[in-house]
Design an enzyme around this catalytic site. Structure first.
Site, PDB file in Angstrom:
ATOM      1  N   THR A 150      -0.422  -9.334   4.133  1.00 23.81           N
ATOM      2  CA  THR A 150       0.981  -9.322   4.552  1.00 23.81           C
ATOM      3  C   THR A 150       1.114  -9.548   6.049  1.00 23.81           C
ATOM      4  O   THR A 150       2.016 -10.246   6.514  1.00 23.81           O
ATOM      5  CB  THR A 150       1.637  -7.990   4.163  1.00 23.81           C
ATOM      6  OG1 THR A 150       1.461  -7.770   2.765  1.00 23.81           O
ATOM      7  CG2 THR A 150       3.124  -8.013   4.466  1.00 23.81           C
ATOM      8  N   TYR A 182       6.623   0.696 -11.276  1.00 31.22           N
ATOM      9  CA  TYR A 182       5.357  -0.036 -11.195  1.00 31.22           C
ATOM     10  C   TYR A 182       4.941  -0.502 -12.588  1.00 31.22           C
ATOM     11  O   TYR A 182       4.565  -1.673 -12.777  1.00 31.22           O
ATOM     12  CB  TYR A 182       4.284   0.859 -10.581  1.00 31.22           C
ATOM     13  CG  TYR A 182       2.907   0.235 -10.537  1.00 31.22           C
ATOM     14  CD1 TYR A 182       2.636  -0.829  -9.684  1.00 31.22           C
ATOM     15  CD2 TYR A 182       1.881   0.720 -11.336  1.00 31.22           C
ATOM     16  CE1 TYR A 182       1.377  -1.408  -9.647  1.00 31.22           C
ATOM     17  CE2 TYR A 182       0.614   0.156 -11.303  1.00 31.22           C
ATOM     18  CZ  TYR A 182       0.368  -0.905 -10.452  1.00 31.22           C
ATOM     19  OH  TYR A 182      -0.885  -1.476 -10.410  1.00 31.22           O
TER      20      TYR A 182
END
Length: 275
Positions: A39, A180
């Site tokens: 990221t 999730y």
């Protein structure tokens, strides 16, 4: 070092650390040129796994003699995904293998938050809307967007391999880590749908559903059992990143020459019911 993937180019998302890093290193060891991704340039530091993304690329290259290229950015942004794919093609010419590993049960607080970023009130009712959107994007959109960008190239060349990293959390109902689980179930279904679409084009699309795999973030996010941190002796142990990497190898080589649209649990038998 093997040459099973010689002349192939692989992009492994979320490969600055943990499972993704192990997958990238293994594909490089098999002879592929590899693009890694994080990221940020220093997302490797979150759990002290490396000084930087460039350092990871250098280490993999030195250990495997592969060409390794690093990109960084938010894969929930379509423009960033396109820029990454363009940069990888500029460097290597094409992309043969896509491994969508980026993801995790990480909410708006990020990995530096409590319990390595797990959402607060992480259930089906009380989890915040911000965490819901973040976890869904982090797992599902980071899978869909790279596929949309790279699959057309594979269709044109009538060859390609896509491996999405799901989770056994997406194969059963449970009261915690609900979003999730929902996001990984969606990854599994997207895998099946994409595989159905790409069958005529000789493009393989499969998913791996890991169980409890020991990584630095896994250890930071929950209590762990020291007795299960072994590599053999009983399948009630934890799994290890290299075991996921070897499963990726299975899916991107001739070992799986007539397999597509499958969700393969790699969990030591933690789930034994039909999926």
């Amino acid at each position: 070092m093997s040459n099973r993937l010689e002349d192939k180019v692989a992009w492994v998302t979320g490969s600055s650390r943990g499972i993704g890093r192990a997958v990238a290193a293994h594909l490089a060891d098999l002879g592929a040129d590899v693009a890694i991704h994080g990221t940020t340039p220093t997302s490797t530091r979150a759990f002290n796994e490396a000084e930087s993304l460039d350092a990871v690329a250098e280490q993999i290259a030195n250990e495997t003699n592969a060409n390794v290229f690093a990109v960084h950015g938010d894969l929930t942004d379509p423009a960033i995904v396109k820029n990454h794919v363009d940069a990888i093609r500029d460097r290597f010419g094409h992309i043969d293998i896509l491994v969508n590993n980026a993801g995790g049960d990480i909410g708006v607080q990020g990995v530096t938050g409590e319990k390595a970023g797990k959402p607060v009130a992480n259930d089906a009712i009380n989890v915040s809307l911000e965490d819901i959107r973040t976890v869904l994007d982090r797992n599902l959109m980071t899978c869909i967007l790279p596929c949309r960008e790279i699959a057309p190239e594979m269709i044109d060349r009538k060859q390609g391999w896509i491996v999405n990293i799901g989770s056994i959390a997406g194969l059963s109902g449970h009261a915690r880590e609900v979003v999730y689980g929902v996001s990984k179930a969606a990854v599994h279904e997207y895998t099946r749908c994409l595989a159905a679409q790409l069958r005529p084009d000789n493009v393989y699309v499969n998913a791996i559903a890991p169980g409890e795999i020991i990584t630095a973030r896994f250890v930071a996010s929950r209590p762990t059992n020291e007795d299960r941190k072994v590599h053999d002796g009983a399948l009630t142990r934890y799994g290890w990143p290299d075991e996921i990497a070897k499963t990726v190898e299975f899916f991107v080589t001739s070992d799986s020459s007539y397999i597509t649209g499958q969700i393969l649990r790699v969990d030591g038998g933690a789930q034994l019911f039909p999926s």
